[in-house]
Write an enzyme that holds these catalytic residues in place. Structure first.
Site, mmCIF file in Angstrom:
data_model
loop_
_atom_site.group_PDB
_atom_site.id
_atom_site.type_symbol
_atom_site.label_atom_id
_atom_site.label_comp_id
_atom_site.label_asym_id
_atom_site.label_seq_id
_atom_site.Cartn_x
_atom_site.Cartn_y
_atom_site.Cartn_z
ATOM 1 C CE1 TYR A 144 -3.936 2.213 0.854
ATOM 2 C CE2 TYR A 144 -2.553 3.087 2.605
ATOM 3 C CZ TYR A 144 -3.704 3.160 1.828
ATOM 4 O OH TYR A 144 -4.605 4.182 2.036
ATOM 5 C CG ASN A 173 -5.597 7.340 10.702
ATOM 6 O OD1 ASN A 173 -4.507 7.831 10.421
ATOM 7 N ND2 ASN A 173 -5.768 6.074 10.996
HETATM 8 P P1 NAD Z 1 -12.876 2.004 1.016
HETATM 9 O O1 NAD Z 1 -12.229 0.673 1.072
HETATM 10 O O2 NAD Z 1 -14.172 2.201 1.734
HETATM 11 O O3 NAD Z 1 -13.116 2.464 -0.498
HETATM 12 C C1 NAD Z 1 -12.292 2.062 -1.569
HETATM 13 C C2 NAD Z 1 -13.189 1.820 -2.769
HETATM 14 O O4 NAD Z 1 -12.378 1.441 -3.897
HETATM 15 C C3 NAD Z 1 -14.176 0.657 -2.558
HETATM 16 O O5 NAD Z 1 -15.450 1.018 -3.011
HETATM 17 C C4 NAD Z 1 -13.590 -0.477 -3.385
HETATM 18 O O6 NAD Z 1 -14.550 -1.412 -3.813
HETATM 19 C C5 NAD Z 1 -12.951 0.291 -4.527
HETATM 20 N N1 NAD Z 1 -11.867 -0.446 -5.190
HETATM 21 C C6 NAD Z 1 -10.817 -1.084 -4.617
HETATM 22 N N2 NAD Z 1 -10.026 -1.616 -5.575
HETATM 23 C C7 NAD Z 1 -10.583 -1.289 -6.767
HETATM 24 C C8 NAD Z 1 -10.229 -1.548 -8.128
HETATM 25 N N3 NAD Z 1 -9.134 -2.260 -8.433
HETATM 26 N N4 NAD Z 1 -11.031 -1.069 -9.104
HETATM 27 C C9 NAD Z 1 -12.158 -0.363 -8.806
HETATM 28 N N5 NAD Z 1 -12.541 -0.087 -7.543
HETATM 29 C C10 NAD Z 1 -11.753 -0.548 -6.539
HETATM 30 O O7 NAD Z 1 -11.788 3.041 1.535
HETATM 31 P P2 NAD Z 1 -11.876 4.611 1.787
HETATM 32 O O8 NAD Z 1 -11.582 4.840 3.215
HETATM 33 O O9 NAD Z 1 -13.101 5.162 1.208
HETATM 34 O O10 NAD Z 1 -10.607 5.116 0.956
HETATM 35 C C11 NAD Z 1 -10.737 5.732 -0.317
HETATM 36 C C12 NAD Z 1 -9.364 6.236 -0.760
HETATM 37 O O11 NAD Z 1 -8.839 7.151 0.188
HETATM 38 C C13 NAD Z 1 -8.321 5.140 -0.939
HETATM 39 O O12 NAD Z 1 -7.552 5.409 -2.091
HETATM 40 C C14 NAD Z 1 -7.469 5.268 0.303
HETATM 41 O O13 NAD Z 1 -6.147 4.849 0.069
HETATM 42 C C15 NAD Z 1 -7.541 6.759 0.585
HETATM 43 N N6 NAD Z 1 -7.313 7.034 2.021
HETATM 44 C C16 NAD Z 1 -8.284 6.810 2.945
HETATM 45 C C17 NAD Z 1 -8.025 7.066 4.293
HETATM 46 C C18 NAD Z 1 -9.062 6.882 5.363
HETATM 47 O O14 NAD Z 1 -8.756 7.119 6.535
HETATM 48 N N7 NAD Z 1 -10.286 6.521 5.079
HETATM 49 C C19 NAD Z 1 -6.759 7.522 4.680
HETATM 50 C C20 NAD Z 1 -5.795 7.708 3.704
HETATM 51 C C21 NAD Z 1 -6.071 7.471 2.375
HETATM 52 N N1 UDP Z 2 -5.973 -0.721 16.105
HETATM 53 C C1 UDP Z 2 -6.333 -1.257 17.343
HETATM 54 N N2 UDP Z 2 -7.420 -2.071 17.395
HETATM 55 C C2 UDP Z 2 -8.188 -2.369 16.318
HETATM 56 C C3 UDP Z 2 -7.831 -1.802 15.059
HETATM 57 C C4 UDP Z 2 -6.709 -0.993 14.993
HETATM 58 O O1 UDP Z 2 -5.673 -1.013 18.355
HETATM 59 O O2 UDP Z 2 -9.176 -3.115 16.477
HETATM 60 C C5 UDP Z 2 -4.811 0.186 16.046
HETATM 61 C C6 UDP Z 2 -3.788 -0.142 14.964
HETATM 62 O O3 UDP Z 2 -2.850 -1.076 15.435
HETATM 63 C C7 UDP Z 2 -3.185 1.230 14.713
HETATM 64 C C8 UDP Z 2 -4.343 2.205 14.941
HETATM 65 O O4 UDP Z 2 -5.304 1.484 15.717
HETATM 66 O O5 UDP Z 2 -2.178 1.500 15.657
HETATM 67 C C9 UDP Z 2 -5.000 2.677 13.661
HETATM 68 O O6 UDP Z 2 -5.289 1.539 12.875
HETATM 69 P P1 UDP Z 2 -6.135 1.599 11.545
HETATM 70 O O7 UDP Z 2 -6.137 0.218 10.961
HETATM 71 O O8 UDP Z 2 -7.425 2.255 11.796
HETATM 72 O O9 UDP Z 2 -5.339 2.595 10.574
HETATM 73 P P2 UDP Z 2 -3.796 2.843 10.257
HETATM 74 O O10 UDP Z 2 -3.589 4.244 10.658
HETATM 75 O O11 UDP Z 2 -2.928 1.918 11.048
HETATM 76 O O12 UDP Z 2 -3.703 2.604 8.793
#
Ligand code: NAD
Ligand code: UDP
Length: 319
Positions: A144, A173
């Site tokens: 990732y 996050n």
């Molecule tokens: P999520 O898993 O809910 O959404 C991801 C979506 O992408 C899903 O609908 C999934 O089905 C789709 N997907 C995955 N692989 C695919 C593919 N090969 N082709 C088409 N669709 C595909 O996650 P999210 O939290 O909504 O994250 C969305 C984006 O934001 C991601 O790129 C993630 O890396 C980024 N992001 C999210 C967070 C967070 O805290 N939520 C933090 C940092 C980055």
């Molecule tokens: N974590 C935890 N319990 C859980 C899920 C996650 O203690 O049930 C911790 C994990 O080890 C990390 C933090 O919570 O230190 C955030 O994890 P998350 O998977 O939400 O996102 P990350 O920032 O690690 O991608």
């Protein structure tokens, strides 16, 4: 009205973005392969005359005539992105290539959803955009982290080599309604465990930190980055809430807000789990019209708890 494509539009963040951009009068195409996303996240939008959904895997080329692309497709939860690490890197890298190709063909604009994970287990605190990060390139999270870093590199190459208008957002996050009940990330895990009266699973000693942002603040920041910054401004821009909490504090907050009798248990810390994470949001404030997170943790948790209470009332079935 703009024609906008959102890859990953059926996911947690993507579905909120679809809703917001449709609400602003745009024509929206949602592209998703439903790996971690759900039709139920976008079902309420299906009758909208300006909304289209396409089942498609972004590792394969796709073309539509659109002016803007938000490239969000990629599993974001460590459990899911480590489930098939090769596919995760393919999605990040080949997916970015395909979405950038479409932006180039259309002479359009593209916003790449990057992540605080590009900083790895950071040695600089809080993290500024200039920091190059401290990533283990061989570890279990590297599919990732390195995939997203390569995607950032591709975005910059398309900008420099082909003049594509590109934006990179580094998302910290983020949580809120529409996270999957089995998503595995910490906020949804703790809330669901608390509501079910199950043990709250803290990995490690719980002193690792994260900074949690509510979904609405992220969506606002992403749209401002796409719409309100000059064409030559690529970012990256950190978007996150700078209030930092330990995971132990988060667990106690969730127990208090839910009134749960769940007990805290400690499980082993996953490999390469970052010890601390906090965004420096100076650049976002400057470039995104004084953008600031407006929803603090308690308020955001209350809203998210309300959402999961409803889902659990239906036996865990999404509407
Ligand atoms: P999520 O898993 O809910 O959404 C991801 C979506 O992408 C899903 O609908 C999934 O089905 C789709 N997907 C995955 N692989 C695919 C593919 N090969 N082709 C088409 N669709 C595909 O996650 P999210 O939290 O909504 O994250 C969305 C984006 O934001 C991601 O790129 C993630 O890396 C980024 N992001 C999210 C967070 C967070 O805290 N939520 C933090 C940092 C980055
Ligand atoms: N974590 C935890 N319990 C859980 C899920 C996650 O203690 O049930 C911790 C994990 O080890 C990390 C933090 O919570 O230190 C955030 O994890 P998350 O998977 O939400 O996102 P990350 O920032 O690690 O991608």
């Amino acid at each position: 009205m703009k024609r906008i494509l959102i890859s990953g539009g059926a996911g947690f963040i993507g579905s909120h973005l679809c809703e917001r951009l449709l609400g602003e009068g745009n024509d929206v195409i949602c592209l998703d392969n439903y790996f971690t996303g759900h039709k139920s996240n976008i079902r309420h939008l299906l009758a909208h005359p300006n909304f289209e959904v396409v089942r498609h895997d972004i590792i394969y080329p796709y073309t539509a005539e659109v002016e803007e692309i938000y490239n969000l497709a990629c599993p974001a939860s460590p459990i899911y992105y480590q489930h098939d690490p090769i596919k995760t890197t393919q999605t990040s890298v080949l997916g970015a290539l395909n979405m950038l190709g479409m932006a180039k063909y259309n002479r359009g604009k593209i916003l790449q959803a990057s992540t605080s994970e590009v900083y790895g287990d950071p040695l600089i605190h809080p993290q500024k955009e200039e920091y190059w990060g401290h990533v283990n390139p061989l570890g279990v999270r590297s599919c990732y982290d390195e995939g997203k870093r390569c995607a950032e590199s591709l975005v910059m190459s398309y900008h420099r080599q082909h003049g594509v208008r590109t934006k990179i957002v580094r998302i910290f996050n983020t949580y809120g309604p529409k996270m999957d009940i089995n998503d595995g990330r910490v906020v949804s895990n703790f809330i669901v465990q608390a509501l079910r009266g199950e043990d709250i699973t803290i990995y490690g000693d719980g002193n690792q930190t994260r900074s949690f942002q509510y979904i609405d603040d992220l969506v606002e920041g992403m749209i401002r980055l796409m719409d309100d910054t000059p064409d030559d401004f690529t970012g990256p821009v950190n978007i996150g809430n700078p209030h930092e909490f330990t995971i132990g504090e988060l667990a106690r907050e969730v127990i208090e807000l839910t009134g749960s009798r769940s007990q805290i248990v400690h499980l082993p810390l996953p490999e390469d789990d970052p010890r601390q994470r906090q965004p420096d949001i100076t650049l976002a404030r400057q470039m995104l019209g004084n953008w600031e997170p407006t929803v603090q943790l308690r308020e955001g948790l209350r809203k998210t708890i309300g959402y999961f209470e409803e889902v659990l009332t239906r036996g865990g079935v999404r509407r």
